[in-house]
Design an enzyme around this catalytic site. Structure first.
Site, mmCIF file in Angstrom:
data_model
loop_
_atom_site.group_PDB
_atom_site.id
_atom_site.type_symbol
_atom_site.label_atom_id
_atom_site.label_comp_id
_atom_site.label_asym_id
_atom_site.label_seq_id
_atom_site.Cartn_x
_atom_site.Cartn_y
_atom_site.Cartn_z
ATOM 1 N N LYS A 1 37.938 3.893 19.192
ATOM 2 C CA LYS A 1 38.699 5.094 19.569
ATOM 3 C C LYS A 1 39.769 5.381 18.512
ATOM 4 O O LYS A 1 39.995 6.531 18.139
ATOM 5 C CB LYS A 1 39.317 4.907 20.961
ATOM 6 C CG LYS A 1 38.272 5.045 22.048
ATOM 7 C CD LYS A 1 38.705 4.547 23.406
ATOM 8 C CE LYS A 1 37.475 4.545 24.327
ATOM 9 N NZ LYS A 1 37.682 3.885 25.601
ATOM 10 N N ASP B 1 40.201 11.047 30.384
ATOM 11 C CA ASP B 1 38.973 10.440 30.907
ATOM 12 C C ASP B 1 38.436 11.237 32.092
ATOM 13 O O ASP B 1 37.307 11.034 32.518
ATOM 14 C CB ASP B 1 39.278 9.016 31.409
ATOM 15 C CG ASP B 1 38.822 7.940 30.439
ATOM 16 O OD1 ASP B 1 37.927 8.215 29.640
ATOM 17 O OD2 ASP B 1 39.371 6.828 30.511
ATOM 18 N N GLN C 1 42.178 1.534 29.255
ATOM 19 C CA GLN C 1 40.858 0.922 29.082
ATOM 20 C C GLN C 1 40.506 0.075 30.316
ATOM 21 O O GLN C 1 41.269 -0.808 30.701
ATOM 22 C CB GLN C 1 40.860 0.065 27.808
ATOM 23 C CG GLN C 1 39.528 -0.505 27.429
ATOM 24 C CD GLN C 1 38.501 0.565 27.035
ATOM 25 O OE1 GLN C 1 38.794 1.474 26.275
ATOM 26 N NE2 GLN C 1 37.302 0.443 27.568
#
Ligand code: NAD
Length: 280
Positions: free
Chosen positions: A49, A116, A93
């Protein structure tokens, strides 16, 4: 023999578009990635990322917290990031260590920064088709389906898996494009028969080589979301690639299919978040 859907190429094109728009319009965009503990797979994802942010011209802020981090410490960090004008997107995460409540953590992220799209506000918006961001993996799968040039409208679509992260939103996105959608799961009866109806089959099960050729309709589009690590260290999808690729019309490989798409959509979502926040 199926045509291979090249996730590396499609994801590279998306990242280039993001990079070009950021440079052209001089947009300042920032993504905060929070990782708790030492899970090696999570570490790899976080590094990827970071690299993608560098490529796109997105500022990345990384917060690596120790395994024993408390709920209060993590929520305080999220509050700080929610209020930081340089941070447009926040990604925590997953999975988190056991002592941390993932749901409460996700709900603490400001929905405007939830790149997300896991926050219940964003999930609800997706359900009614009025959304700013789409969840990265299912949206990446849709881009791969679009890359075939085949329209979803009116097609029989079967999604194997009903997780909140992949299966359920995937089904919703196919429905938004007028697919006739069936969701299968661990209690589905006659799974092979249901799958054989699919013009578009999406596998998000987490079991290596689970989808075999007898479950696939001749000429179908097969999207393999699974990422499974075999004992020999190799990565493998949920689809038995060798035999299914003989029968399908289109297929995504693992690696190089859905995997790179997830990060590309994350970059796109961070840009969208920055544009929305800069407007206000
Ligand atoms: P999950 O474990 O939350 O969900 C798996 C689903 O599979 C469940 O809904 C379950 O009902 C279904 N299932 C299990 N056994 C079944 C059976 N015998 N028959 C039919 N359905 C069955 O997993 P997830 O988070 O949705 O992830 C699925 C896979 O996708 C995993 O391999 C994961 O690593 C991968 N994944 C990849 C990406 C990516 O970027 N490519 C992103 C997220 C997840």
């Amino acid at each position: 023999m199926a045509q291979i859907i090249d996730g590396k190429a499609v994801s590279a094109a998306i990242k280039e578009q993001v990079r070009d728009e950021i440079a052209r319009d001089n947009i300042k965009a920032g993504l905060a990635v929070v990782i708790v503990g030492n899970d090696p797979a999570s570490r790899v994802y976080v590094n990827n990322k970071k690299k993608a942010c560098e490529f796109c011209g997105i500022q990345s802020f990384e917060y690596a917290l120790p395994e024993e981090t408390s709920m209060q410490e993590l929520l305080e960090l999220i509050d700080t990031l929610n209020n930081d004008k340089n941070v447009n997107g926040i990604l925590v995460q997953l999975p988190l260590p056991k002592q941390l409540d993932e749901k409460a953590v996700i709900e603490r992220i400001s929905p405007q920064k939830d790149v997300d799209a896991f926050h219940e506000t964003n999930v609800g918006k997706i359900m009614i088709g009025n959304y700013s961001f789409l969840p990265c993996t299912p949206a990446g799968c849709m881009e791969l389906i679009h890359s075939t040039g085949i329209s979803v409208s009116g097609k029989e679509c079967v999604v194997i898996g009903r997780s909140n992260i992949v299966g359920k939103p995937m089904a919703m996105l196919l429905l938004h494009e007028n697919g006739t959608v069936t969701i299968c799961h661990s209690r589905t009866k006659d799974l092979a028969e249901v799958c054989r109806r699919a013009d578009i089959l999406v596998a998000a099960v987490g079991k290596p080589n689970f989808v075999t050729a007898d479950m696939v309709k001749e000429g179908a589009i097969v999207i393999d979301v699974g990422i499974n690590r075999l004992e020999n260290g190799k990565l493998c999808g949920d689809v038995k690639f060798d035999e299914v690729s003989e029968k399908a019309g289109w297929i995504t490989p693992v690696p190089g299919g859905v995997g790179p798409m997830t990060i590309a959509v994350l970059m796109k979502n961070t840009l969208t978040a920055a544009k929305l926040q800069n407007k206000t």
